[in-house]
Every structure is written in C-alpha cells, then in structure tokens.
Design an enzyme around this catalytic site. Sequence first.
Site, PDB file in Angstrom:
ATOM      1  N   ASP A  54      33.904  14.225  50.024  1.00 42.30           N
ATOM      2  CA  ASP A  54      34.213  14.082  48.889  1.00 42.30           C
ATOM      3  C   ASP A  54      34.501  12.699  48.757  1.00 42.30           C
ATOM      4  O   ASP A  54      34.341  11.868  49.459  1.00 42.30           O
ATOM      5  CB  ASP A  54      35.534  14.677  50.303  1.00 42.30           C
ATOM      6  CG  ASP A  54      37.268  14.072  48.523  1.00 42.30           C
ATOM      7  OD1 ASP A  54      37.120  14.037  47.826  1.00 42.30           O
ATOM      8  OD2 ASP A  54      37.992  14.435  48.801  1.00 42.30           O
ATOM      9  N   TRP A  98      42.819  13.234  53.786  1.00 41.13           N
ATOM     10  CA  TRP A  98      41.925  14.331  52.664  1.00 41.13           C
ATOM     11  C   TRP A  98      41.084  14.929  54.000  1.00 41.13           C
ATOM     12  O   TRP A  98      40.212  16.535  52.823  1.00 41.13           O
ATOM     13  CB  TRP A  98      41.154  13.791  51.864  1.00 41.13           C
ATOM     14  CG  TRP A  98      42.612  12.494  51.005  1.00 41.13           C
ATOM     15  CD1 TRP A  98      42.285  11.760  50.601  1.00 41.13           C
ATOM     16  CD2 TRP A  98      43.521  13.310  50.269  1.00 41.13           C
ATOM     17  NE1 TRP A  98      43.709  11.131  49.935  1.00 41.13           N
ATOM     18  CE2 TRP A  98      44.341  12.509  49.608  1.00 41.13           C
ATOM     19  CE3 TRP A  98      43.699  14.492  49.707  1.00 41.13           C
ATOM     20  CZ2 TRP A  98      45.635  12.289  48.844  1.00 41.13           C
ATOM     21  CZ3 TRP A  98      44.939  14.845  49.256  1.00 41.13           C
ATOM     22  CH2 TRP A  98      45.818  13.754  48.481  1.00 41.13           C
ATOM     23  N   LYS A 126      40.088   8.570  39.646  1.00 43.16           N
ATOM     24  CA  LYS A 126      40.236   7.373  40.153  1.00 43.16           C
ATOM     25  C   LYS A 126      39.034   6.544  39.323  1.00 43.16           C
ATOM     26  O   LYS A 126      39.476   5.440  38.666  1.00 43.16           O
ATOM     27  CB  LYS A 126      40.154   7.495  41.503  1.00 43.16           C
ATOM     28  CG  LYS A 126      41.893   7.809  42.205  1.00 43.16           C
ATOM     29  CD  LYS A 126      41.065   8.603  43.426  1.00 43.16           C
ATOM     30  CE  LYS A 126      41.839   9.754  43.639  1.00 43.16           C
ATOM     31  NZ  LYS A 126      43.491   9.335  43.723  1.00 43.16           N
TER      32      LYS A 126
HETATM   33  C1  LIG Z   1      40.076  10.962  48.803  1.00 46.79           C
HETATM   34  C2  LIG Z   1      40.433  11.998  48.126  1.00 46.79           C
HETATM   35  N1  LIG Z   1      40.386  13.430  48.136  1.00 46.79           N
HETATM   36  C3  LIG Z   1      41.501  14.401  47.632  1.00 46.79           C
HETATM   37  C4  LIG Z   1      42.077  14.496  47.300  1.00 46.79           C
HETATM   38  C5  LIG Z   1      43.513  15.100  46.206  1.00 46.79           C
HETATM   39  O1  LIG Z   1      42.635  14.944  44.443  1.00 46.79           O
HETATM   40  P1  LIG Z   1      43.187  16.311  44.252  1.00 46.79           P
HETATM   41  O2  LIG Z   1      44.707  15.961  43.326  1.00 46.79           O
HETATM   42  O3  LIG Z   1      42.895  15.890  42.341  1.00 46.79           O
HETATM   43  O4  LIG Z   1      43.166  17.030  44.298  1.00 46.79           O
HETATM   44  C6  LIG Z   1      42.683  12.848  46.783  1.00 46.79           C
HETATM   45  C7  LIG Z   1      44.023  12.343  46.241  1.00 46.79           C
HETATM   46  O5  LIG Z   1      43.605  10.982  46.099  1.00 46.79           O
HETATM   47  C8  LIG Z   1      41.489  11.995  47.461  1.00 46.79           C
HETATM   48  O6  LIG Z   1      42.129  10.557  47.299  1.00 46.79           O
END
Ligand SMILES: Cc1ncc(COP(=O)(O)O)c(C=O)c1O
Length: 361
Positions: A172, A103, A196
């Site tokens: 994030d 991520w 989550k």
């Molecule tokens: C830490 C983290 N950031 C970003 C994301 C991506 O999120 P989204 O699917 O809402 O774009 C995730 C998805 O699992 C994640 O675990």
Amino acid sequence: MGGRIFNFNAGPAALPLPVLQEIQREMLDYGGTGMSILEISHRSKPFEEILDDAVVRIKRLLKLDARHHVLFLQGGASMQFLMVPMNLALPGAAVAYVDTGTWSTKAIKEARNLGKEVAVVASSQDRDFSYIPKEIPVPSDAAYLHVTSNNTIRGTQFHRFPESGGVPLVSDMSSDIFSRVFDVEPFGLLYAGAQKNAGPAGVTLVVIREDMLERVPKALPTMLSYRTFVEKKSMFNTPPCFAIYVVRLVVKWLEETVGGLEAMERVNRRKAALLYDYLDSQDFYRGTAQKDSRSLMNVTFLLPDAQLEQAFLEGCAAAGLGGLKGHRSVGGFRASLYNAVPLEAVEALVEFMKEFARKNG
Ligand SMILES: Cc1ncc(COP(=O)(O)O)c(C=O)c1O
C-alpha cells in the site's frame, strides 16, 4: 499565490500549483473539443489519449516494464484491502502481513474477513506503532507479503523493503507513491489511493505484474477481479475520468517540471530534514516516530502541553499554514510534506514553530 495557503493536509492534499492552473485553463474547453473534460465520453479519442499517456508516464517514472499493468480503479485504497487477498491468495498458503498501524491493521482485517489464513509476521503494536519492525521473517510458501510503505497516521516509513526471498511483495503506497526511487522488481502488486501524492480523490492506482494474474480465481465478481481491468485497460465501465485526467497532469509535472523521481526525492529529503533537524534541536516539541523509522512524507509531533494545542492551530491558521492537526485517532500534529508541498512551506512552518516555542516555552 492569490490567497492560497501552505497546505499540509494528509489527504486529499496539496496539488502542484501548475497542475491546478492547467485544469483551470482547460476547464471549459479541453483541447479544442469545445467541451469540458468533465463532459466528454470516456470512449472518446481525447480521453483515451489521456489515459494512455498517464499509463506511459507512470511506467517511465516507476521504471516498469512490459510485464507490468497500470490500472485505474475505484473504491479507494480500502477496496484494495479486500481485492488483494481475493485475487492473490493461493490455496493452502498463508498470506503474510506486517502490521505497522491503522491501514495495515485494516488490510489484515479484510483478509481475515475473507477467511484467508493470515500470518502477521511482524508488528510494531508493542510501541504504539512508532517504528518499522526490523526482523521480518517471511514464510517461504506465503502467497505474498503485504506492507504499508508509509504509515500516514503514525509518520513511519519503510526505508528499505523487507527481503522476501522470492515471495512477491504487495505494498500500500497510498502516501508515498512517486515520492522516491525504489526497485519494483520484488513487487507483485502495489496500490495507492491517488489523493495524497498523485492526484485527487476518486481513483486508485494499481500496478500488477503479469504473473500475478495467473492466480486470480475465475469465479470472482467481475468488478472485483484484476483480470477485468487488465483486459479492458481500466475501461470495463466508466472510469473516474476527471481524476485520471488530473493524475496525468501530476505525472507530467513530475517528469517535465520536477525532473523525475530522483529529483523529487532530493527535494523531499531536504524538506523532511529541515523539519526533523529542527525537532531534534529543541525540547519543546516531541516527534512521535522513532528516528530510524521516520517518514519523509508525514511528520508527526506533540506539544509539551495539550492545553496549547488550540493556540498552536490558531497561530498556524493566522500564519497561512493549514492542515496540521494530527489524525483523530492519535491526536497531536502532523505535517504532510507530499510532493506538491514546496520547500518554502516547510521553511514557513519551522519559523512559525520556533516563534511559538519561544513565546510558550
Ligand atoms: C496508507 C493509507 N492506506 C489506505 C488509506 C485509505 O485510503 P482510501 O480512503 O482511498 O480508501 C489511507 C488514507 O488515508 C492511507 O493513508
């Protein structure tokens, strides 16, 4: 539980049972309106009250103050990977990132795609993202320092945020928001896909501090500017009403049933300790995150032999344990122990793991 299983999905993930039950009770007639929450206008008083109450509760839980704006956006956490550099970069200054896996790597890529000068100030790529870097040198003139507080795929988590010497932190927090107490003071912005720990898919929480808004370039597309959503209180266009309604129920549950983030953190620590203590006590399963970087939310582990993986998953399913397959990019197994996962679920998982190891070890 009426046929429900213990749900260890990484996201979308388990929601608190009382929240699901309240949704069920209110589904056909929200608050005496004679309409479902799915059917009412976002400009109606009942919905405005839901959104306002969600904001007030989130502010209380995170100990935010008058400088902070709580926003409900769309596009997932992935949209924030580009909105952050678009809105918060400063002319002539680098944007700094810590790379702790998938991520963060994606967030870095978006900043680069926008032509920003990106400084990756620390990375754990050298050991397959199995740890959180300790030394994080932050250039004093960086526009911000971006970290992923919890790495959902690798099962690592910042236990202390980097000292950024006044450079605003951006995080994030998709997979650990509301799971523990932390000091918001160094943060200029934080964001989290709700699916989550905060609600269903479809809404992203953003907390932005007032002074960050001064940086937002005037010429940004309206839908990509934080200023739009601050000025219109997340209601520039139709917001994801149902998702916001569920987030409000989740934060109400956190405050009124769990007793706030201190209480939630205590439970989360007990759950994680149960599983990690078991992993440390035997040599059949192997945890993949380094001990000092382990996540309280996502526990990642491997079996001694990949040939046993299918049998493990089938055994889990038969024991009423779901969502344990690791992310497709890394394989193995992952137990996500988000707020809504009860201690009994972890107890049941550990019992199953012991039995499986006894039979196959
Ligand atoms: C830490 C983290 N950031 C970003 C994301 C991506 O999120 P989204 O699917 O809402 O774009 C995730 C998805 O699992 C994640 O675990």
